[in-house]
Design an enzyme around this catalytic site. Structure first.
Site, PDB file in Angstrom:
ATOM      1  CG  ASN A  50      -0.157  -0.061   2.507  1.00  0.00           C
ATOM      2  OD1 ASN A  50       0.544   0.884   2.859  1.00  0.00           O
ATOM      3  ND2 ASN A  50      -0.233  -1.187   3.223  1.00  0.00           N
ATOM      4  CG  ASP A  68      -6.649  -5.515   6.627  1.00  0.00           C
ATOM      5  OD1 ASP A  68      -6.080  -5.420   7.735  1.00  0.00           O
ATOM      6  OD2 ASP A  68      -7.313  -4.591   6.119  1.00  0.00           O
ATOM      7  CE  LYS A  92       8.032 -11.499 -14.802  1.00  0.00           C
ATOM      8  NZ  LYS A  92       8.642 -10.935 -15.984  1.00  0.00           N
ATOM      9  CB  ILE A 138       0.118  -6.682  14.787  1.00  0.00           C
ATOM     10  CG1 ILE A 138       0.612  -7.454  13.557  1.00  0.00           C
ATOM     11  CG2 ILE A 138       1.226  -6.490  15.804  1.00  0.00           C
ATOM     12  CD1 ILE A 138       1.604  -6.684  12.702  1.00  0.00           C
ATOM     13  CG  PHE A 190      -2.433   5.410  13.444  1.00  0.00           C
ATOM     14  CD1 PHE A 190      -1.567   5.242  14.520  1.00  0.00           C
ATOM     15  CD2 PHE A 190      -2.441   6.630  12.790  1.00  0.00           C
ATOM     16  CE1 PHE A 190      -0.738   6.273  14.937  1.00  0.00           C
ATOM     17  CE2 PHE A 190      -1.615   7.671  13.191  1.00  0.00           C
ATOM     18  CZ  PHE A 190      -0.760   7.500  14.260  1.00  0.00           C
ATOM     19  CE  LYS A 236     -10.420  -0.048  11.225  1.00  0.00           C
ATOM     20  NZ  LYS A 236      -9.798   0.676  10.136  1.00  0.00           N
ATOM     21  CE  LYS A 272      -8.444  -3.626  14.525  1.00  0.00           C
ATOM     22  NZ  LYS A 272      -7.291  -3.506  13.628  1.00  0.00           N
TER      23      LYS A 272
HETATM   24  O1  PMT Z   1       3.301   6.018   6.451  1.00  0.00           O
HETATM   25  P1  PMT Z   1       2.722   7.342   5.997  1.00  0.00           P
HETATM   26  O2  PMT Z   1       2.853   7.548   4.504  1.00  0.00           O
HETATM   27  O3  PMT Z   1       3.284   8.500   6.783  1.00  0.00           O
HETATM   28  O4  PMT Z   1       1.144   7.293   6.273  1.00  0.00           O
HETATM   29  C1  PMT Z   1       0.695   7.247   7.583  1.00  0.00           C
HETATM   30  C2  PMT Z   1      -0.483   6.277   7.735  1.00  0.00           C
HETATM   31  C3  PMT Z   1      -1.680   6.817   6.968  1.00  0.00           C
HETATM   32  C4  PMT Z   1      -0.110   4.885   7.201  1.00  0.00           C
HETATM   33  C5  PMT Z   1      -0.778   6.170   9.277  1.00  0.00           C
HETATM   34  O5  PMT Z   1      -1.108   7.443   9.775  1.00  0.00           O
HETATM   35  C6  PMT Z   1      -1.928   5.210   9.537  1.00  0.00           C
HETATM   36  O6  PMT Z   1      -3.108   5.533   9.462  1.00  0.00           O
HETATM   37  N1  PMT Z   1      -1.576   3.933   9.847  1.00  0.00           N
HETATM   38  C7  PMT Z   1      -2.532   2.826   9.988  1.00  0.00           C
HETATM   39  C8  PMT Z   1      -2.891   2.311   8.618  1.00  0.00           C
HETATM   40  C9  PMT Z   1      -3.845   1.142   8.667  1.00  0.00           C
HETATM   41  O7  PMT Z   1      -3.505   0.093   8.269  1.00  0.00           O
HETATM   42  O8  PMT Z   1      -5.030   1.416   9.235  1.00  0.00           O
HETATM   43  P2  PMT Z   1      -6.234   0.321   9.347  1.00  0.00           P
HETATM   44  O9  PMT Z   1      -7.406   1.184   9.673  1.00  0.00           O
HETATM   45  O10 PMT Z   1      -6.305  -0.518   8.153  1.00  0.00           O
HETATM   46  O11 PMT Z   1      -5.789  -0.562  10.566  1.00  0.00           O
HETATM   47  C10 PMT Z   1      -6.198  -0.287  11.902  1.00  0.00           C
HETATM   48  C11 PMT Z   1      -5.086  -0.524  12.880  1.00  0.00           C
HETATM   49  O12 PMT Z   1      -4.799  -1.910  12.965  1.00  0.00           O
HETATM   50  C12 PMT Z   1      -3.770   0.149  12.550  1.00  0.00           C
HETATM   51  O13 PMT Z   1      -3.207   0.634  13.762  1.00  0.00           O
HETATM   52  C13 PMT Z   1      -2.899  -0.976  11.976  1.00  0.00           C
HETATM   53  O14 PMT Z   1      -1.529  -0.762  12.227  1.00  0.00           O
HETATM   54  C14 PMT Z   1      -3.421  -2.162  12.765  1.00  0.00           C
HETATM   55  N2  PMT Z   1      -3.322  -3.459  12.080  1.00  0.00           N
HETATM   56  C15 PMT Z   1      -4.049  -3.703  10.959  1.00  0.00           C
HETATM   57  C16 PMT Z   1      -3.991  -4.946  10.374  1.00  0.00           C
HETATM   58  C17 PMT Z   1      -3.164  -5.946  10.934  1.00  0.00           C
HETATM   59  N3  PMT Z   1      -3.054  -7.139  10.398  1.00  0.00           N
HETATM   60  N4  PMT Z   1      -2.452  -5.663  12.020  1.00  0.00           N
HETATM   61  C18 PMT Z   1      -2.506  -4.446  12.610  1.00  0.00           C
HETATM   62  O15 PMT Z   1      -1.820  -4.200  13.617  1.00  0.00           O
END
Ligand code: PMT
Length: 404
Positions: free
Chosen positions: A211, A280, A290, A308, A324, A338, A342
């Site tokens: 991403n 995800d 390849k 995580i 986040f 969330k 979570k």
């Molecule tokens: O890296 P930059 O270019 O500076 O951009 C910053 C950002 C937009 C990436 C950052 O500010 C941000 O929003 N990070 C979280 C991105 C994300 O994956 O969000 P989500 O809404 O999909 O996930 C929710 C939370 O679960 C996040 O804290 C993520 O780290 C966590 N997660 C998600 C999936 C997974 N398998 N494990 C996780 O820990």
């Protein structure tokens, strides 16, 4: 409130942006600072001193050679009173006077007498800003140790476009907050794990799913946490950024590797901040070579990665856990979902997919939620947002450990 009881001396010089300094006084007071204002004669042509007096709750200082004013608080005393001296707006003329040590009015005399950090927020026509004379003065002032809050680009009072508008009051306030935080060591001795950047999920020997996360937000948080005295472990996807110095840095590629790295270090962790954009799903089968282009369509089967953040929050004694939420719509709804689902202590929500903020850019805005409250951090440099976030986390985390 990192500015609580801080003494801020605000110098206002004669430019059209002087009206913005009124809002700056309001914001600084809101953050708990004591503000005193010193104006040049030219500034009084733009804004009545009474406006600053009403907002700051203190009489405004204008004259250098005023017996009454010297009796109340002399210029040397005023310079000593200040923890921070900020001049906003700073005109080209004032910058020139300060750069050359002229002290022909109260403001320029205070500059020479002050031994606290000095900030300038310049405001002028863009041609004046770019003039070699002004830029030479900027260099001279920087050599004195002056901090600049850069002027912004946009339409100017004269109708022309370019760099020269004074930074917005909230940006100036945020910069002061960010610079003050490191000295306060609010996270001294705390162990913090931060995840950052994008994971890569291999499809075959040469391709992967990922991403747009650059890692900038997570790295800025790592730096802010470190400045606040924390022991930082930064677990990062592959990015183009240099790892912050003095932190434990672990680079991983996939979501599974990030999960493993987090759980190898989670035992001693006091605060966990998940800023990484973790995939995800991952491809169920990864081709060792390849993949060849054959059919018109290709169907991939993906399987869910472990979450995580949710797994950390579900530990028997979890650290203070901050997630986040990166959303393209219904930001608050999904963030609150969330937070609850979570079982997080806090969630920082940001818009992604738009023109500004979120992924890749140098700026971001966050809406932060926890069970009992919320706070919005306006759009500004990721370094500043990160420092503000760290300050809020420190505040909430300490309340959780020692509830009042
Ligand atoms: O890296 P930059 O270019 O500076 O951009 C910053 C950002 C937009 C990436 C950052 O500010 C941000 O929003 N990070 C979280 C991105 C994300 O994956 O969000 P989500 O809404 O999909 O996930 C929710 C939370 O679960 C996040 O804290 C993520 O780290 C966590 N997660 C998600 C999936 C997974 N398998 N494990 C996780 O820990």
């Amino acid at each position: 409130m990192p500015l609580r009881n801080r003494h801020i001396l605000l110098g206002v010089t004669g430019g059209i942006a002087a009206y913005k300094a009124l809002e700056l006084v309001r914001l600084l007071k809101k953050e708990g600072a004591h503000v005193r204002v010193v104006m040049t004669k030219a500034a009084c042509e733009f804004i009545a001193p009474l406006s600053f007096q009403a907002l700051s709750g203190q009489s405004v200082h204008i004259e250098l050679l005023d017996v009454d004013a010297e009796n109340a608080m002399g210029h040397i005393e005023l310079a000593r009173w200040a923890d921070i001296f900020i001049i906003a707006p700073a005109t080209a003329n004032t910058m020139s006077k300060l750069a050359h040590g002229n002290a022909d009015d109260l403001l320029s005399t205070l500059y020479l007498a002050a031994n606290c950090p000095v900030y300038l927020a310049p405001a002028m026509n863009h041609v004046m800003w770019h003039h070699l004379a002004t830029q030479t003065n900027v260099q001279l002032l920087q050599a004195h140790g002056v901090h600049f809050i850069s002027p912004e680009a946009g339409e100017q009072a004269c109708g022309e476009m370019g760099i020269g508008r004074m930074a917005e009051p909230h940006t100036i306030c945020a910069r002061l907050l960010a610079d003050i935080l490191p000295k306060t060591q609010i996270l001294a001795g705390m162990n913090i794990i931060i995840t950052a950047g994008a994971t890569r999920e291999p499809l075959d020997a040469v391709r992967y799913i990922t991403n747009r996360s650059s890692g900038k937000m997570g790295y800025a948080i790592a730096c802010a946490a470190q400045s606040a005295g924390a022991n930082v472990t930064l677990i990062s996807g592959i990015t183009a950024l240099a790892p912050p110095r003095y932190c434990q840095f672990i680079q991983v590629e996939t979501a599974q590797a990030m999960h493993r790295a987090v759980f190898e270090h989670i035992n001693q962790c006091d605060i966990f901040i998940a800023a990484a954009a973790v995939a995800d799903y991952r491809p169920t089968d990864v081709a060792q070579q390849k993949m060849k282009k054959n059919d018109d369509t290709l169907t991939l089967t993906l399987q869910k990665n472990a979450d995580i953040l949710a797994d950390v929050a579900a530990l028997p004694s979890p650290p203070f856990t901050v997630g986040f939420a990166a959303e393209t719509h219904d930001l608050e709804h999904y963030a609150r979902d969330k937070l609850t689902r979570k079982k997080l202590d806090m969630i920082a929500a940001n818009w992604v997919g738009g023109e500004r903020g979120g992924f890749e850019s140098n700026e971001n805005a966050l809406d932060i939620f926890w069970q009992e409250g919320q706070k919005s951090l306006p759009m500004t440099d990721k370094e500043i947002v990160a420092a503000q976030l760290i300050s809020l986390i420190a505040e909430r985390c300490k309340l959780k450990i020692t509830p009042s």
